[in-house]
Write an enzyme that holds these catalytic residues in place. Structure first.
Site, PDB file in Angstrom:
ATOM      1  CE  LYS A   1     -17.087  32.388  51.665  1.00 43.03           C
ATOM      2  NZ  LYS A   1     -16.885  32.549  53.112  1.00 43.03           N
ATOM      3  CG  ASN A   2     -20.517  31.189  54.020  1.00 44.77           C
ATOM      4  OD1 ASN A   2     -19.301  31.230  53.881  1.00 44.77           O
ATOM      5  ND2 ASN A   2     -21.270  32.276  54.101  1.00 44.77           N
TER       6      ASN A   2
ATOM      7  NE  ARG B   1     -14.281  37.449  61.401  1.00 36.54           N
ATOM      8  CZ  ARG B   1     -13.880  37.877  62.576  1.00 36.54           C
ATOM      9  NH1 ARG B   1     -12.798  38.608  62.669  1.00 36.54           N
ATOM     10  NH2 ARG B   1     -14.551  37.601  63.658  1.00 36.54           N
TER      11      ARG B   1
ATOM     12  CB  CYS C   1     -13.056  41.579  60.013  1.00 35.98           C
ATOM     13  SG  CYS C   1     -14.082  41.103  58.637  1.00 35.98           S
TER      14      CYS C   1
ATOM     15  NE  ARG D   1     -17.374  38.650  60.156  1.00 36.45           N
ATOM     16  CZ  ARG D   1     -17.241  38.011  59.006  1.00 36.45           C
ATOM     17  NH1 ARG D   1     -16.433  38.483  58.080  1.00 36.45           N
ATOM     18  NH2 ARG D   1     -17.886  36.890  58.779  1.00 36.45           N
ATOM     19  N   PRO D   2     -16.645  40.039  66.621  1.00 43.55           N
ATOM     20  CG  PRO D   2     -17.830  40.772  68.497  1.00 43.55           C
ATOM     21  CD  PRO D   2     -17.670  41.013  67.022  1.00 43.55           C
TER      22      PRO D   2
ATOM     23  CG  ASP E   1     -19.164  38.196  72.097  1.00 44.72           C
ATOM     24  OD1 ASP E   1     -18.986  38.389  70.881  1.00 44.72           O
ATOM     25  OD2 ASP E   1     -20.211  38.496  72.682  1.00 44.72           O
ATOM     26  CD  GLN E   2     -23.084  36.097  72.026  1.00 44.76           C
ATOM     27  OE1 GLN E   2     -23.902  35.325  72.532  1.00 44.76           O
ATOM     28  NE2 GLN E   2     -22.678  37.197  72.625  1.00 44.76           N
TER      29      GLN E   2
ATOM     30  CG  ASP F   1     -22.484  36.831  52.952  1.00 41.70           C
ATOM     31  OD1 ASP F   1     -21.946  37.779  53.547  1.00 41.70           O
ATOM     32  OD2 ASP F   1     -22.272  35.638  53.239  1.00 41.70           O
TER      33      ASP F   1
ATOM     34  CB  ILE G   1     -25.506  41.583  59.432  1.00 41.19           C
ATOM     35  CG1 ILE G   1     -26.930  41.172  59.010  1.00 41.19           C
ATOM     36  CG2 ILE G   1     -24.769  40.414  60.081  1.00 41.19           C
ATOM     37  CD1 ILE G   1     -27.781  40.567  60.095  1.00 41.19           C
TER      38      ILE G   1
ATOM     39  NE  ARG H   1     -11.596  35.054  52.163  1.00 39.82           N
ATOM     40  CZ  ARG H   1     -12.422  35.673  52.989  1.00 39.82           C
ATOM     41  NH1 ARG H   1     -12.432  36.970  53.079  1.00 39.82           N
ATOM     42  NH2 ARG H   1     -13.242  34.987  53.765  1.00 39.82           N
TER      43      ARG H   1
HETATM   44  C1  UD1 Z   1     -21.271  34.098  58.543  1.00 34.74           C
HETATM   45  C2  UD1 Z   1     -20.871  33.896  57.115  1.00 34.74           C
HETATM   46  C3  UD1 Z   1     -20.728  35.246  56.406  1.00 34.74           C
HETATM   47  C4  UD1 Z   1     -22.001  36.067  56.582  1.00 34.74           C
HETATM   48  C5  UD1 Z   1     -22.421  36.140  58.049  1.00 34.74           C
HETATM   49  C6  UD1 Z   1     -23.765  36.796  58.252  1.00 34.74           C
HETATM   50  C7  UD1 Z   1     -19.590  31.838  57.180  1.00 34.74           C
HETATM   51  C8  UD1 Z   1     -18.271  31.171  57.084  1.00 34.74           C
HETATM   52  N1  UD1 Z   1     -19.613  33.182  57.080  1.00 34.74           N
HETATM   53  O1  UD1 Z   1     -20.232  34.819  59.191  1.00 34.74           O
HETATM   54  O2  UD1 Z   1     -20.481  35.002  55.029  1.00 34.74           O
HETATM   55  O3  UD1 Z   1     -21.792  37.373  56.097  1.00 34.74           O
HETATM   56  O4  UD1 Z   1     -22.486  34.822  58.604  1.00 34.74           O
HETATM   57  O5  UD1 Z   1     -24.751  36.133  57.534  1.00 34.74           O
HETATM   58  O6  UD1 Z   1     -20.609  31.191  57.301  1.00 34.74           O
HETATM   59  N2  UD1 Z   1     -21.280  38.514  66.497  1.00 34.74           N
HETATM   60  C9  UD1 Z   1     -20.877  38.868  67.774  1.00 34.74           C
HETATM   61  N3  UD1 Z   1     -20.290  37.914  68.565  1.00 34.74           N
HETATM   62  C10 UD1 Z   1     -20.089  36.637  68.152  1.00 34.74           C
HETATM   63  C11 UD1 Z   1     -20.517  36.284  66.857  1.00 34.74           C
HETATM   64  C12 UD1 Z   1     -21.105  37.233  66.055  1.00 34.74           C
HETATM   65  O7  UD1 Z   1     -21.034  40.016  68.183  1.00 34.74           O
HETATM   66  O8  UD1 Z   1     -19.549  35.837  68.911  1.00 34.74           O
HETATM   67  C13 UD1 Z   1     -21.940  39.505  65.617  1.00 34.74           C
HETATM   68  C14 UD1 Z   1     -21.095  39.856  64.401  1.00 34.74           C
HETATM   69  O9  UD1 Z   1     -20.143  40.849  64.677  1.00 34.74           O
HETATM   70  C15 UD1 Z   1     -22.148  40.297  63.418  1.00 34.74           C
HETATM   71  C16 UD1 Z   1     -23.345  39.390  63.759  1.00 34.74           C
HETATM   72  O10 UD1 Z   1     -23.103  38.927  65.083  1.00 34.74           O
HETATM   73  O11 UD1 Z   1     -22.512  41.631  63.648  1.00 34.74           O
HETATM   74  C17 UD1 Z   1     -23.534  38.204  62.832  1.00 34.74           C
HETATM   75  O12 UD1 Z   1     -22.280  37.560  62.650  1.00 34.74           O
HETATM   76  P1  UD1 Z   1     -22.158  36.003  62.369  1.00 34.74           P
HETATM   77  O13 UD1 Z   1     -23.480  35.441  61.951  1.00 34.74           O
HETATM   78  O14 UD1 Z   1     -21.466  35.348  63.501  1.00 34.74           O
HETATM   79  O15 UD1 Z   1     -21.191  35.995  61.108  1.00 34.74           O
HETATM   80  P2  UD1 Z   1     -20.146  34.857  60.778  1.00 34.74           P
HETATM   81  O16 UD1 Z   1     -20.668  33.576  61.312  1.00 34.74           O
HETATM   82  O17 UD1 Z   1     -18.791  35.297  61.128  1.00 34.74           O
END
Ligand code: UD1
Length: 416
Positions: free
Chosen positions: A22-23, A92, A116, A121-122, A124-125, A304, A326, A396
Protein backbone atom coordinates in the site's frame (compact mmCIF):
# COMPACT_ATOMS: atom_id res chain seq x y z
CA UNK A 1 -21.63 -1.54 8.74
CA UNK A 2 -19.54 -4.66 8.26
CA UNK A 3 -17.88 -6.53 11.11
CA UNK A 4 -15.45 -9.41 11.28
CA UNK A 5 -16.48 -12.42 13.30
CA UNK A 6 -13.60 -14.62 14.44
CA UNK A 7 -13.91 -17.94 16.24
CA UNK A 8 -10.42 -18.05 17.70
CA UNK A 9 -8.21 -20.48 19.51
CA UNK A 10 -6.63 -22.47 16.68
CA UNK A 11 -3.18 -22.22 15.06
CA UNK A 12 -2.70 -20.76 11.56
CA UNK A 13 -1.24 -23.25 9.10
CA UNK A 14 -0.53 -23.10 5.39
CA UNK A 15 0.70 -20.75 2.69
CA UNK A 16 -0.34 -17.27 1.69
CA UNK A 17 0.77 -14.86 -1.03
CA UNK A 18 1.54 -11.31 0.06
CA UNK A 19 0.05 -8.42 -1.95
CA UNK A 20 1.72 -5.30 -3.29
CA UNK A 21 2.62 -2.62 -0.76
CA UNK A 22 0.00 0.00 0.00
CA UNK A 23 2.62 2.52 1.06
CA UNK A 24 4.54 2.08 -2.19
CA UNK A 25 1.48 1.99 -4.46
CA UNK A 26 0.05 5.29 -3.14
CA UNK A 27 3.05 7.54 -3.88
CA UNK A 28 3.72 5.78 -7.19
CA UNK A 29 0.11 6.37 -8.29
CA UNK A 30 0.57 10.05 -7.39
CA UNK A 31 3.78 10.05 -9.44
CA UNK A 32 1.60 9.37 -12.49
CA UNK A 33 0.73 13.09 -12.33
CA UNK A 34 4.31 13.97 -13.24
CA UNK A 35 4.00 12.89 -16.88
CA UNK A 36 1.64 13.21 -19.83
CA UNK A 37 2.56 9.67 -20.85
CA UNK A 38 1.09 6.47 -19.48
CA UNK A 39 2.43 4.92 -16.28
CA UNK A 40 1.68 1.20 -16.11
CA UNK A 41 1.79 -0.46 -12.73
CA UNK A 42 1.46 -4.08 -11.70
CA UNK A 43 1.07 -5.75 -8.29
CA UNK A 44 -1.20 -2.90 -7.15
CA UNK A 45 -3.21 -4.16 -4.16
CA UNK A 46 -7.02 -3.98 -4.19
CA UNK A 47 -7.48 -1.72 -1.18
CA UNK A 48 -9.79 1.07 -0.14
CA UNK A 49 -6.83 3.50 -0.01
CA UNK A 50 -5.87 2.62 -3.58
CA UNK A 51 -9.46 3.24 -4.72
CA UNK A 52 -9.37 6.58 -2.89
CA UNK A 53 -6.16 7.60 -4.65
CA UNK A 54 -7.62 6.56 -8.02
CA UNK A 55 -10.80 8.54 -7.27
CA UNK A 56 -8.67 11.55 -6.33
CA UNK A 57 -6.69 11.33 -9.58
CA UNK A 58 -9.97 10.85 -11.48
CA UNK A 59 -11.34 14.12 -10.04
CA UNK A 60 -8.33 15.88 -11.54
CA UNK A 61 -9.10 14.54 -15.00
CA UNK A 62 -6.55 11.72 -14.89
CA UNK A 63 -7.72 8.66 -16.78
CA UNK A 64 -7.16 5.50 -14.79
CA UNK A 65 -7.68 1.92 -15.91
CA UNK A 66 -7.65 -0.93 -13.43
CA UNK A 67 -7.66 -4.61 -14.35
CA UNK A 68 -6.96 -6.86 -11.40
CA UNK A 69 -3.59 -5.87 -10.00
CA UNK A 70 -2.70 -3.81 -13.08
CA UNK A 71 -3.35 -0.07 -13.14
CA UNK A 72 -2.63 2.39 -15.95
CA UNK A 73 -2.47 6.12 -15.23
CA UNK A 74 -2.85 8.66 -18.02
CA UNK A 75 -2.43 12.23 -16.80
CA UNK A 76 -2.29 13.83 -20.26
CA UNK A 77 -5.48 15.80 -19.71
CA UNK A 78 -5.46 17.10 -16.17
CA UNK A 79 -8.19 19.72 -15.77
CA UNK A 80 -8.28 20.30 -12.01
CA UNK A 81 -5.35 20.92 -9.70
CA UNK A 82 -7.28 20.40 -6.50
CA UNK A 83 -7.45 17.63 -3.90
CA UNK A 84 -10.76 18.23 -2.10
CA UNK A 85 -11.39 17.77 1.61
CA UNK A 86 -13.98 15.01 1.20
CA UNK A 87 -11.30 12.67 -0.21
CA UNK A 88 -8.26 13.92 1.71
CA UNK A 89 -9.95 13.50 5.08
CA UNK A 90 -10.48 9.80 4.39
CA UNK A 91 -6.83 9.29 3.44
CA UNK A 92 -3.95 11.44 4.62
CA UNK A 93 -1.67 10.08 1.89
CA UNK A 94 -3.66 12.31 -0.51
CA UNK A 95 -1.09 14.97 0.39
CA UNK A 96 1.23 13.06 -1.98
CA UNK A 97 -0.35 14.82 -4.98
CA UNK A 98 0.95 18.21 -3.78
CA UNK A 99 4.57 17.80 -4.96
CA UNK A 100 3.73 16.31 -8.38
CA UNK A 101 1.00 18.90 -9.18
CA UNK A 102 3.19 21.81 -8.23
CA UNK A 103 6.20 20.47 -10.11
CA UNK A 104 4.38 19.78 -13.38
CA UNK A 105 1.65 22.45 -13.44
CA UNK A 106 3.06 25.17 -11.15
CA UNK A 107 -0.09 25.18 -9.04
CA UNK A 108 -1.92 23.02 -6.52
CA UNK A 109 -4.72 23.33 -4.02
CA UNK A 110 -4.71 20.45 -1.56
CA UNK A 111 -6.89 20.19 1.50
CA UNK A 112 -5.06 19.96 4.82
CA UNK A 113 -5.69 16.45 6.17
CA UNK A 114 -6.79 17.57 9.64
CA UNK A 115 -6.88 15.31 12.70
CA UNK A 116 -5.99 11.66 12.77
CA UNK A 117 -6.71 8.85 15.22
CA UNK A 118 -3.05 8.10 15.86
CA UNK A 119 -1.70 11.59 16.43
CA UNK A 120 -1.32 15.10 15.09
CA UNK A 121 0.53 14.24 11.87
CA UNK A 122 1.19 17.74 10.53
CA UNK A 123 2.54 18.31 6.98
CA UNK A 124 4.75 21.28 7.80
CA UNK A 125 7.87 19.53 6.49
CA UNK A 126 6.27 18.97 3.08
CA UNK A 127 5.39 22.67 2.93
CA UNK A 128 8.75 23.93 4.20
CA UNK A 129 10.63 21.79 1.66
CA UNK A 130 8.53 23.04 -1.24
CA UNK A 131 9.01 26.63 -0.06
CA UNK A 132 12.76 26.05 -0.08
CA UNK A 133 12.32 25.04 -3.74
CA UNK A 134 10.75 28.43 -4.47
CA UNK A 135 7.03 27.68 -4.05
CA UNK A 136 4.69 30.34 -2.70
CA UNK A 137 2.44 28.61 -0.19
CA UNK A 138 -0.44 29.86 1.91
CA UNK A 139 -3.16 28.17 3.91
CA UNK A 140 -6.60 29.36 2.76
CA UNK A 141 -9.93 27.99 3.94
CA UNK A 142 -8.33 24.74 5.12
CA UNK A 143 -6.39 24.25 1.90
CA UNK A 144 -2.68 24.36 1.11
CA UNK A 145 -2.55 26.75 -1.86
CA UNK A 146 0.76 26.52 -3.69
CA UNK A 147 2.16 28.21 -6.79
CA UNK A 148 5.57 28.27 -8.47
CA UNK A 149 6.62 29.22 -11.99
CA UNK A 150 9.21 26.45 -11.96
CA UNK A 151 10.52 24.83 -8.81
CA UNK A 152 14.27 25.12 -8.37
CA UNK A 153 16.63 22.71 -6.72
CA UNK A 154 17.43 23.29 -3.06
CA UNK A 155 19.19 21.72 -0.09
CA UNK A 156 16.53 20.58 2.34
CA UNK A 157 17.15 19.23 5.84
CA UNK A 158 13.93 17.90 7.32
CA UNK A 159 13.38 18.37 11.06
CA UNK A 160 12.42 14.74 11.49
CA UNK A 161 12.36 11.65 9.33
CA UNK A 162 9.14 11.78 7.34
CA UNK A 163 8.19 9.12 4.80
CA UNK A 164 5.55 10.89 2.71
CA UNK A 165 7.43 14.17 3.22
CA UNK A 166 10.56 12.66 1.62
CA UNK A 167 8.41 11.20 -1.17
CA UNK A 168 6.60 14.47 -1.89
CA UNK A 169 9.85 16.44 -2.06
CA UNK A 170 11.59 13.78 -4.13
CA UNK A 171 8.73 13.81 -6.66
CA UNK A 172 8.69 17.60 -6.80
CA UNK A 173 12.46 17.72 -7.30
CA UNK A 174 12.39 15.42 -10.35
CA UNK A 175 11.02 18.31 -12.48
CA UNK A 176 12.75 21.19 -10.66
CA UNK A 177 15.55 23.21 -12.21
CA UNK A 178 18.91 21.98 -10.93
CA UNK A 179 19.93 19.80 -8.03
CA UNK A 180 17.93 19.05 -4.89
CA UNK A 181 19.48 17.39 -1.86
CA UNK A 182 17.18 15.96 0.82
CA UNK A 183 19.05 15.41 4.07
CA UNK A 184 17.59 13.35 6.94
CA UNK A 185 15.53 11.56 4.28
CA UNK A 186 13.38 8.57 5.16
CA UNK A 187 15.15 5.31 4.26
CA UNK A 188 11.99 3.19 4.01
CA UNK A 189 11.98 0.58 1.21
CA UNK A 190 8.83 2.26 -0.16
CA UNK A 191 10.87 5.43 -0.79
CA UNK A 192 13.27 3.28 -2.81
CA UNK A 193 10.41 1.69 -4.75
CA UNK A 194 9.06 5.15 -5.61
CA UNK A 195 12.55 6.26 -6.69
CA UNK A 196 12.84 3.17 -8.91
CA UNK A 197 9.52 4.04 -10.57
CA UNK A 198 10.59 7.67 -11.06
CA UNK A 199 13.94 6.61 -12.52
CA UNK A 200 12.08 4.34 -14.95
CA UNK A 201 10.12 7.47 -15.94
CA UNK A 202 13.38 9.28 -16.67
CA UNK A 203 14.14 10.94 -13.32
CA UNK A 204 17.72 11.28 -12.08
CA UNK A 205 17.83 10.20 -8.44
CA UNK A 206 20.69 8.92 -6.32
CA UNK A 207 20.84 7.81 -2.73
CA UNK A 208 17.24 6.65 -2.23
CA UNK A 209 17.35 4.25 0.72
CA UNK A 210 20.00 6.37 2.46
CA UNK A 211 19.40 9.51 4.51
CA UNK A 212 20.71 11.72 1.68
CA UNK A 213 18.80 11.68 -1.58
CA UNK A 214 20.14 13.72 -4.49
CA UNK A 215 17.87 14.58 -7.41
CA UNK A 216 18.92 16.28 -10.64
CA UNK A 217 15.84 17.90 -12.13
CA UNK A 218 14.91 17.09 -15.72
CA UNK A 219 12.64 19.01 -18.13
CA UNK A 220 10.09 16.23 -18.47
CA UNK A 221 9.32 12.67 -17.45
CA UNK A 222 7.88 9.94 -19.66
CA UNK A 223 5.79 6.81 -19.34
CA UNK A 224 7.11 3.62 -17.75
CA UNK A 225 6.13 0.22 -16.39
CA UNK A 226 6.75 -0.66 -12.77
CA UNK A 227 5.94 -3.53 -10.46
CA UNK A 228 5.00 -2.41 -6.94
CA UNK A 229 7.12 -4.01 -4.19
CA UNK A 230 5.59 -6.54 -1.76
CA UNK A 231 3.89 -5.26 1.39
CA UNK A 232 6.27 -5.83 4.30
CA UNK A 233 3.61 -4.79 6.82
CA UNK A 234 1.00 -7.22 5.51
CA UNK A 235 3.70 -9.91 5.53
CA UNK A 236 4.71 -9.03 9.09
CA UNK A 237 1.09 -9.14 10.18
CA UNK A 238 0.72 -12.75 8.97
CA UNK A 239 3.97 -13.68 10.69
CA UNK A 240 2.80 -12.20 14.01
CA UNK A 241 -0.51 -14.01 13.63
CA UNK A 242 1.34 -17.29 13.06
CA UNK A 243 3.58 -16.68 16.07
CA UNK A 244 0.74 -15.67 18.39
CA UNK A 245 -1.34 -18.74 17.46
CA UNK A 246 1.68 -21.12 17.61
CA UNK A 247 1.20 -21.87 13.95
CA UNK A 248 3.32 -22.59 10.90
CA UNK A 249 2.97 -20.38 7.84
CA UNK A 250 4.82 -19.88 4.57
CA UNK A 251 4.63 -16.49 2.84
CA UNK A 252 5.33 -16.09 -0.85
CA UNK A 253 5.84 -12.89 -2.90
CA UNK A 254 7.74 -11.16 -0.08
CA UNK A 255 11.02 -9.29 0.22
CA UNK A 256 12.60 -10.66 3.43
CA UNK A 257 15.47 -8.15 3.15
CA UNK A 258 13.05 -5.33 3.97
CA UNK A 259 11.81 -7.06 7.14
CA UNK A 260 14.88 -7.53 9.35
CA UNK A 261 13.55 -5.72 12.42
CA UNK A 262 10.31 -7.74 12.49
CA UNK A 263 12.06 -11.05 11.76
CA UNK A 264 14.60 -10.40 14.54
CA UNK A 265 11.81 -9.75 17.07
CA UNK A 266 9.96 -12.91 16.07
CA UNK A 267 13.16 -14.97 16.38
CA UNK A 268 13.69 -13.43 19.81
CA UNK A 269 10.15 -14.54 20.67
CA UNK A 270 11.19 -18.11 19.88
CA UNK A 271 10.01 -18.57 16.30
CA UNK A 272 11.98 -20.60 13.80
CA UNK A 273 12.26 -18.54 10.64
CA UNK A 274 13.66 -19.59 7.27
CA UNK A 275 13.95 -17.17 4.38
CA UNK A 276 14.56 -17.43 0.64
CA UNK A 277 14.82 -14.68 -1.94
CA UNK A 278 11.05 -14.13 -2.02
CA UNK A 279 9.59 -16.37 0.68
CA UNK A 280 9.55 -16.68 4.47
CA UNK A 281 8.57 -19.67 6.57
CA UNK A 282 7.75 -19.27 10.24
CA UNK A 283 7.10 -22.00 12.78
CA UNK A 284 6.25 -21.37 16.41
CA UNK A 285 6.11 -24.60 18.34
CA UNK A 286 5.58 -23.17 21.83
CA UNK A 287 4.11 -20.19 23.58
CA UNK A 288 6.01 -17.08 22.41
CA UNK A 289 8.40 -15.27 24.74
CA UNK A 290 7.56 -11.61 25.37
CA UNK A 291 9.77 -9.12 23.51
CA UNK A 292 10.63 -5.48 24.16
CA UNK A 293 10.46 -3.12 21.23
CA UNK A 294 10.86 0.52 20.38
CA UNK A 295 9.48 1.90 17.14
CA UNK A 296 11.85 3.93 14.95
CA UNK A 297 12.24 5.05 11.34
CA UNK A 298 13.49 2.31 8.97
CA UNK A 299 15.59 0.19 9.42
CA UNK A 300 14.31 0.33 13.00
CA UNK A 301 11.16 -1.42 14.13
CA UNK A 302 8.18 -0.05 12.12
CA UNK A 303 5.44 1.78 13.99
CA UNK A 304 3.08 0.05 11.53
CA UNK A 305 4.02 -3.31 13.14
CA UNK A 306 3.70 -2.18 16.76
CA UNK A 307 0.07 -3.21 17.37
CA UNK A 308 0.60 -6.65 15.84
CA UNK A 309 3.68 -7.46 17.94
CA UNK A 310 1.87 -6.13 20.99
CA UNK A 311 -0.99 -8.53 20.26
CA UNK A 312 1.52 -11.39 20.27
CA UNK A 313 3.00 -10.11 23.54
CA UNK A 314 -0.42 -10.23 25.23
CA UNK A 315 -0.27 -14.05 25.28
CA UNK A 316 3.50 -14.42 25.56
CA UNK A 317 5.49 -15.76 28.46
CA UNK A 318 6.87 -12.86 30.48
CA UNK A 319 6.57 -9.09 30.14
CA UNK A 320 7.21 -7.01 27.01
CA UNK A 321 7.84 -3.27 27.05
CA UNK A 322 6.61 -1.51 23.91
CA UNK A 323 7.70 2.08 23.29
CA UNK A 324 6.12 4.12 20.50
CA UNK A 325 8.33 6.99 19.35
CA UNK A 326 6.75 7.97 16.00
CA UNK A 327 3.11 8.80 16.75
CA UNK A 328 1.91 10.19 20.07
CA UNK A 329 -1.44 8.44 20.20
CA UNK A 330 -0.83 5.02 18.77
CA UNK A 331 -2.05 2.88 21.68
CA UNK A 332 -5.74 3.00 20.78
CA UNK A 333 -5.77 -0.79 20.50
CA UNK A 334 -4.74 -1.22 24.13
CA UNK A 335 -8.19 -0.61 25.61
CA UNK A 336 -9.69 -3.03 23.08
CA UNK A 337 -7.05 -5.68 23.81
CA UNK A 338 -7.88 -5.31 27.49
CA UNK A 339 -11.50 -6.20 26.64
CA UNK A 340 -10.14 -9.53 25.39
CA UNK A 341 -8.35 -10.07 28.71
CA UNK A 342 -4.91 -8.62 27.98
CA UNK A 343 -2.88 -7.17 30.86
CA UNK A 344 -1.40 -3.91 29.60
CA UNK A 345 -0.40 -0.76 31.49
CA UNK A 346 0.36 2.47 29.64
CA UNK A 347 2.82 5.02 30.94
CA UNK A 348 3.27 7.88 28.48
CA UNK A 349 4.50 6.43 25.21
CA UNK A 350 5.33 3.07 26.78
CA UNK A 351 3.06 0.07 27.19
CA UNK A 352 4.00 -2.69 29.60
CA UNK A 353 2.42 -5.92 28.42
CA UNK A 354 2.30 -8.79 30.88
CA UNK A 355 1.58 -11.99 29.01
CA UNK A 356 -1.52 -13.88 30.12
CA UNK A 357 -2.21 -17.58 29.58
CA UNK A 358 -5.10 -16.92 27.22
CA UNK A 359 -7.52 -14.31 25.85
CA UNK A 360 -11.29 -14.65 25.63
CA UNK A 361 -13.46 -13.45 22.75
CA UNK A 362 -15.46 -10.21 23.05
CA UNK A 363 -16.82 -7.39 20.90
CA UNK A 364 -14.15 -4.84 20.05
CA UNK A 365 -13.84 -1.79 17.86
CA UNK A 366 -11.17 -1.05 15.27
CA UNK A 367 -9.78 2.47 15.60
CA UNK A 368 -7.16 2.69 12.88
CA UNK A 369 -5.59 0.49 10.27
CA UNK A 370 -2.78 -1.22 12.18
CA UNK A 371 -4.69 -1.24 15.48
CA UNK A 372 -7.28 -3.32 13.64
CA UNK A 373 -4.60 -5.76 12.53
CA UNK A 374 -3.54 -6.16 16.16
CA UNK A 375 -7.14 -6.88 17.12
CA UNK A 376 -7.48 -9.52 14.40
CA UNK A 377 -4.39 -11.29 15.74
CA UNK A 378 -5.73 -11.17 19.30
CA UNK A 379 -9.09 -12.45 18.05
CA UNK A 380 -7.39 -15.40 16.34
CA UNK A 381 -5.79 -16.32 19.67
CA UNK A 382 -8.82 -15.69 21.90
CA UNK A 383 -11.06 -18.58 22.90
CA UNK A 384 -14.59 -18.14 21.59
CA UNK A 385 -16.05 -15.48 19.36
CA UNK A 386 -14.68 -11.99 18.82
CA UNK A 387 -16.53 -9.44 16.72
CA UNK A 388 -14.49 -6.57 15.34
CA UNK A 389 -16.49 -3.51 14.39
CA UNK A 390 -15.47 -0.72 11.97
CA UNK A 391 -13.42 -2.97 9.75
CA UNK A 392 -13.32 -0.39 6.97
CA UNK A 393 -10.06 0.54 8.69
CA UNK A 394 -8.73 -2.93 7.81
CA UNK A 395 -10.01 -2.71 4.24
CA UNK A 396 -7.95 0.44 3.78
CA UNK A 397 -4.74 -1.55 3.98
CA UNK A 398 -5.29 -5.32 3.84
CA UNK A 399 -6.33 -7.02 0.63
CA UNK A 400 -8.94 -9.79 1.16
CA UNK A 401 -7.73 -10.30 4.73
CA UNK A 402 -10.47 -12.64 5.86
CA UNK A 403 -10.09 -14.77 2.73
CA UNK A 404 -6.34 -15.01 3.22
CA UNK A 405 -6.69 -15.88 6.92
CA UNK A 406 -9.42 -18.41 6.16
CA UNK A 407 -6.96 -20.00 3.71
CA UNK A 408 -4.65 -20.48 6.71
CA UNK A 409 -7.38 -22.26 8.64
CA UNK A 410 -8.82 -19.33 10.59
CA UNK A 411 -12.55 -19.40 11.29
CA UNK A 412 -13.32 -15.87 10.20
CA UNK A 413 -16.35 -14.30 8.54
CA UNK A 414 -17.57 -10.91 7.46
CA UNK A 415 -21.00 -10.08 8.86
CA UNK A 416 -23.24 -7.09 8.42
C1 UD1 B 1 3.98 6.99 6.57
C2 UD1 B 1 3.18 5.76 6.28
C3 UD1 B 1 2.54 5.23 7.57
C4 UD1 B 1 3.60 5.05 8.65
C5 UD1 B 1 4.46 6.30 8.81
C6 UD1 B 1 5.63 6.10 9.74
C7 UD1 B 1 2.44 6.09 4.00
C8 UD1 B 1 1.33 6.37 3.06
N1 UD1 B 1 2.15 6.08 5.31
O1 UD1 B 1 3.09 7.99 7.05
O2 UD1 B 1 1.90 4.00 7.28
O3 UD1 B 1 2.98 4.75 9.88
O4 UD1 B 1 4.97 6.71 7.54
O5 UD1 B 1 6.44 5.06 9.31
O6 UD1 B 1 3.55 5.83 3.59
N2 UD1 B 1 5.72 14.81 10.88
C9 UD1 B 1 5.70 16.17 11.14
N3 UD1 B 1 5.61 17.04 10.08
C10 UD1 B 1 5.55 16.62 8.79
C11 UD1 B 1 5.59 15.24 8.54
C12 UD1 B 1 5.67 14.36 9.59
O7 UD1 B 1 5.74 16.59 12.29
O8 UD1 B 1 5.47 17.46 7.89
C13 UD1 B 1 5.83 13.84 11.99
C14 UD1 B 1 4.58 12.99 12.15
O9 UD1 B 1 3.59 13.63 12.91
C15 UD1 B 1 5.14 11.75 12.81
C16 UD1 B 1 6.54 11.62 12.18
O10 UD1 B 1 6.85 12.92 11.68
O11 UD1 B 1 5.28 11.95 14.19
C17 UD1 B 1 6.65 10.60 11.06
O12 UD1 B 1 5.56 10.79 10.16
P1 UD1 B 1 5.67 10.45 8.62
O13 UD1 B 1 6.87 9.59 8.35
O14 UD1 B 1 5.54 11.70 7.83
O15 UD1 B 1 4.37 9.57 8.40
P2 UD1 B 1 3.53 9.52 7.06
O16 UD1 B 1 4.45 9.76 5.93
O17 UD1 B 1 2.30 10.32 7.20
Amino acid sequence: MERLRVDGGGPLRGSVAVSGAKNAALPILAAGLLTAETLELSNVPALLDVSTMLALLGRMGVRTRREGAKVAIDASQVDSLEAPYDLVRTMRASILVLGPLLARFGQARVSLPGGCAIGQRPVDQHIRGLQAMGAQISIEHGYVVATASRLRGARIVTDMVTVTGTENLMMAATLAEGETVIENAAREPEVVDLADALVAMGARIEGAGSDRVVIQGVARLGGASHRVMPDRIEAGTFLCAAAATTGEVTLSCVLPDTMDATLDKLREAGATIEVGADWIRIAMTRRPKAVNLRTAPYPGFATDMQAQLMAMNTVAEGTGVVTETIFENRFMHVLELQRLGADIAIEGNTAVVRGVAGLSGASVMATDLRASAGLVIAALVAEGYTEIDRIYHLDRGYERIQEKLAGLGARIHRVT
